[in-house]
Design an enzyme around this catalytic site. Sequence first.
Site, short mmCIF file in Angstrom:
data_model
loop_
_atom_site.label_atom_id
_atom_site.label_comp_id
_atom_site.label_asym_id
_atom_site.label_seq_id
_atom_site.Cartn_x
_atom_site.Cartn_y
_atom_site.Cartn_z
N LYS A 92 -7.44 9.33 3.96
CA LYS A 92 -7.64 8.32 2.91
C LYS A 92 -8.22 7.04 3.50
O LYS A 92 -9.20 6.51 2.98
CB LYS A 92 -6.28 8.02 2.24
CG LYS A 92 -6.31 6.77 1.37
CD LYS A 92 -4.95 6.46 0.80
CE LYS A 92 -4.10 5.54 1.66
NZ LYS A 92 -4.33 4.11 1.53
N ASN A 93 -7.60 6.55 4.58
CA ASN A 93 -8.00 5.24 5.09
C ASN A 93 -9.37 5.25 5.75
O ASN A 93 -9.91 4.19 6.06
CB ASN A 93 -6.95 4.70 6.06
CG ASN A 93 -5.74 4.15 5.31
OD1 ASN A 93 -5.76 4.08 4.08
ND2 ASN A 93 -4.70 3.79 6.04
N ARG A 120 -5.83 -2.83 -2.41
CA ARG A 120 -6.19 -3.97 -1.57
C ARG A 120 -7.46 -3.73 -0.74
O ARG A 120 -8.21 -4.65 -0.46
CB ARG A 120 -5.04 -4.30 -0.63
CG ARG A 120 -3.81 -4.79 -1.34
CD ARG A 120 -2.81 -5.24 -0.32
NE ARG A 120 -3.47 -6.04 0.70
CZ ARG A 120 -3.74 -7.33 0.60
NH1 ARG A 120 -3.37 -7.98 -0.47
NH2 ARG A 120 -4.37 -7.96 1.57
N CYS A 151 1.44 -7.74 -1.90
CA CYS A 151 1.85 -6.37 -2.24
C CYS A 151 3.24 -6.15 -1.67
O CYS A 151 3.79 -7.02 -1.01
CB CYS A 151 0.86 -5.35 -1.70
SG CYS A 151 0.99 -5.11 0.05
N ARG A 159 -0.11 -10.07 3.04
CA ARG A 159 -1.40 -9.48 3.44
C ARG A 159 -2.58 -10.39 3.12
O ARG A 159 -3.41 -10.09 2.26
CB ARG A 159 -1.56 -8.10 2.81
CG ARG A 159 -0.48 -7.16 3.28
CD ARG A 159 -0.60 -5.79 2.72
NE ARG A 159 -1.59 -4.96 3.42
CZ ARG A 159 -1.73 -3.66 3.19
NH1 ARG A 159 -0.98 -3.07 2.31
NH2 ARG A 159 -2.63 -2.97 3.85
N PRO A 160 -2.67 -11.52 3.81
CA PRO A 160 -3.79 -12.44 3.58
C PRO A 160 -5.12 -11.84 4.06
O PRO A 160 -5.12 -10.83 4.78
CB PRO A 160 -3.42 -13.66 4.44
CG PRO A 160 -2.50 -13.14 5.48
CD PRO A 160 -1.78 -11.95 4.89
N ILE A 161 -6.23 -12.48 3.67
CA ILE A 161 -7.55 -12.03 4.15
C ILE A 161 -8.27 -13.17 4.88
O ILE A 161 -9.48 -13.19 4.96
CB ILE A 161 -8.41 -11.49 2.99
CG1 ILE A 161 -8.51 -12.53 1.87
CG2 ILE A 161 -7.89 -10.17 2.47
CD1 ILE A 161 -9.74 -12.33 1.00
N ASP A 162 -7.46 -14.12 5.36
CA ASP A 162 -8.06 -15.29 6.02
C ASP A 162 -8.93 -14.91 7.22
O ASP A 162 -9.98 -15.53 7.47
CB ASP A 162 -6.94 -16.27 6.46
CG ASP A 162 -5.88 -15.59 7.32
OD1 ASP A 162 -5.53 -14.43 7.01
OD2 ASP A 162 -5.41 -16.19 8.29
N ASP A 175 2.30 2.86 9.57
CA ASP A 175 2.27 3.78 8.42
C ASP A 175 3.15 5.02 8.61
O ASP A 175 3.27 5.84 7.69
CB ASP A 175 0.82 4.22 8.13
CG ASP A 175 0.02 3.11 7.46
OD1 ASP A 175 0.60 2.07 7.11
OD2 ASP A 175 -1.21 3.28 7.29
N VAL A 190 3.96 -5.13 12.56
CA VAL A 190 2.66 -5.28 11.89
C VAL A 190 2.80 -6.00 10.54
O VAL A 190 2.06 -6.94 10.25
CB VAL A 190 1.95 -3.92 11.72
CG1 VAL A 190 0.59 -4.10 11.03
CG2 VAL A 190 1.77 -3.24 13.08
N ARG A 213 -1.09 7.84 -4.51
CA ARG A 213 -2.18 7.00 -4.00
C ARG A 213 -2.68 7.53 -2.66
O ARG A 213 -3.86 7.36 -2.34
CB ARG A 213 -1.70 5.56 -3.80
CG ARG A 213 -1.49 4.79 -5.08
CD ARG A 213 -1.23 3.34 -4.77
NE ARG A 213 -2.10 2.90 -3.72
CZ ARG A 213 -1.78 2.03 -2.77
NH1 ARG A 213 -0.59 1.49 -2.74
NH2 ARG A 213 -2.64 1.68 -1.85
#
Length: 421
Positions: free
Chosen positions: A22-23, A92, A116, A121-124, A307, A329, A400
Site C-alpha cells: 500500500k505505502n 494523509r 489523526c 503528524r505535521p507537514i512542516d 507499523d 516515531v 484501508r
Amino acid sequence: MDQFLIQGGIPLSGEVQVSGAKNSALKLLIASLLCEGRHYFRNVPNLVDIHSTAKLLETLGVKTFFENDLFICDVGPAQQTLAHYDLVRKMRASILVLGPLLTKYGRAQVSLPGGCAIGNRPIDLHIEALRQMGAEITIEEGYVHARASRLKGTKILFDQVTVGGTENVLMAAVLAEGKTVIENAAKEPEIVDLANFLITLGAKIKGQGTSCIEIEGVNSLRASGKEYVVMPDRIEAGTLLLAGAITGGRVKVQQAPPFHLEALFSKLREAGFKIVEEADGVTLESPSGGHRAVDVTTAPYPHFPTDLQAQFMALMCFAHGTSVITETVFENRFMHVPELMRMGADITSKSRVAVVRGRPRGLTGAPVMATDLRASASLVLAGLAAQGQTTVNRIYHLDRGYERLEQKLQCLGAKVERIAT
Ligand code: UD1
C-alpha cells in the site's frame, strides 16, 4: 460498519500470498502526475486507500482504472492543481501531490491533512524543504498554496527522518533545475520503489535506500509504456507472520520480502521463533512451550517499523516474561493498549513506553474497538490467539490497508468472519 467475529485459539498453518505494498502503490500512482501518458501498474492492492488516491487523482484530471490485473493512470495534458479537503482528510498521504503538482505546473493548492489517531503528524518539514527549493508557500484557510516558476535544486537536510517529506522532495526534485541532495533521507524500501519508478520515466536519481539521495533535475519525463510491478507489502507480510506466531502456528508468507523485515525477524528469533528465509517467501515456526518476551524500540528503517509495533505488542501479551516496547516515531501510537487490556492483557503505558507483562496462559476474547489501521491489526491478532470469541468493531480502519485480510487468515485455518452491521 463491518465487524470481524473471531473464534480464537486455533494455531494457524499453511501458506498465504502477500499483496502489493500500500505505502508504495499510493506514491507510485501519485508520481504518475509528473508526466502525461498512460502508466501501467501491476500488483496494486485493492484497498480503500488506493480508491481514495484514485478519486483524488481523478479530481486532478487523471483517468484511473483497473484493467484485469493492471492499474492504469491516464494522465492528460490539462491538469487541475487543487486537492480538496474532502479527499485529503480521508488519507494523509494525499499531501504527496504537493511536490509533483508544484514542480510540474508551477502551482498547487493542497488541503492541510489535519491530525489523526496516531498523532499530530505535521507537514512542516515538507513545506520547509520545498521553500528551500524556491517555492513561495502560504497557508490560508486550511490550504497550502504553493507557487514556483521552476523549483531549484539545492541541499536539503531533514532535521528528522521523514518518509513522506523525503518522497515529496524526491518527486519535486526530478523536474527541478539542477541538482538536489537530500540528506538524512528516509531509507524505507518504499522510497527505493518510488525512485526506481521515477527512473523508468527518465528521472536521474542516485542513492535511494541510503540517507543521501541525489537527484539531477531534467526538463521533462516520459511515461515508459511498460508495466511497473509494485513491491510486496512488508507490513502485511509481517502482520501475517505475527498471526502465525501469536497462535503458536507455522505459516509461510509467499513473496514476503526477506531483506525488508530483518528487524522483525531478529526480534522473533530472540523470542524463540524459527524463521526460514527463502527466495519465494518466509516461513515462521513457533517454539513448543511458548515464546519469550523481548524488548522492542521502533525507529525509521532499517530498524523495527512503527507499523508493526501494535501487532508485536499483541504477541508480547502472550509471552513468558516482561517486554518493554518503546515507540519513537509517533507520539500517540498506543491506542490499542486499552483494547488489549479489555482482553486481559497486563500492560502499563506512559507516553511512548509500554511495559507488557506476558500471560503465557493467554487472553480472553472480548468486544473491542479498532482505532487506527495497525492498532486494528493487533486486535485481530490478539483475537486469533485468545480463548473464546472476539468482536473487532470499526474494521473500516483495517480495510484501508489490508486486502482481504479475513480471507487470507481463513486460508491459514483461522475462524474469522466479516459481519456487515
Ligand atoms: C509513513 C507511512 C506510515 C509510517 C510512517 C513511518 C505512508 C502512507 N505512511 O508516514 O505508515 O508509519 O511513514 O514509517 O507511507 N514529521 C514532522 N514533520 C513533517 C513530517 C513528519 O514532524 O513535516 C514527524 C511525524 O509527525 C512523525 C515522524 O516525523 O512523528 C515520521 O513521520 P513520517 O516518516 O513523515 O511518516 P509519514 O510519511 O506520514
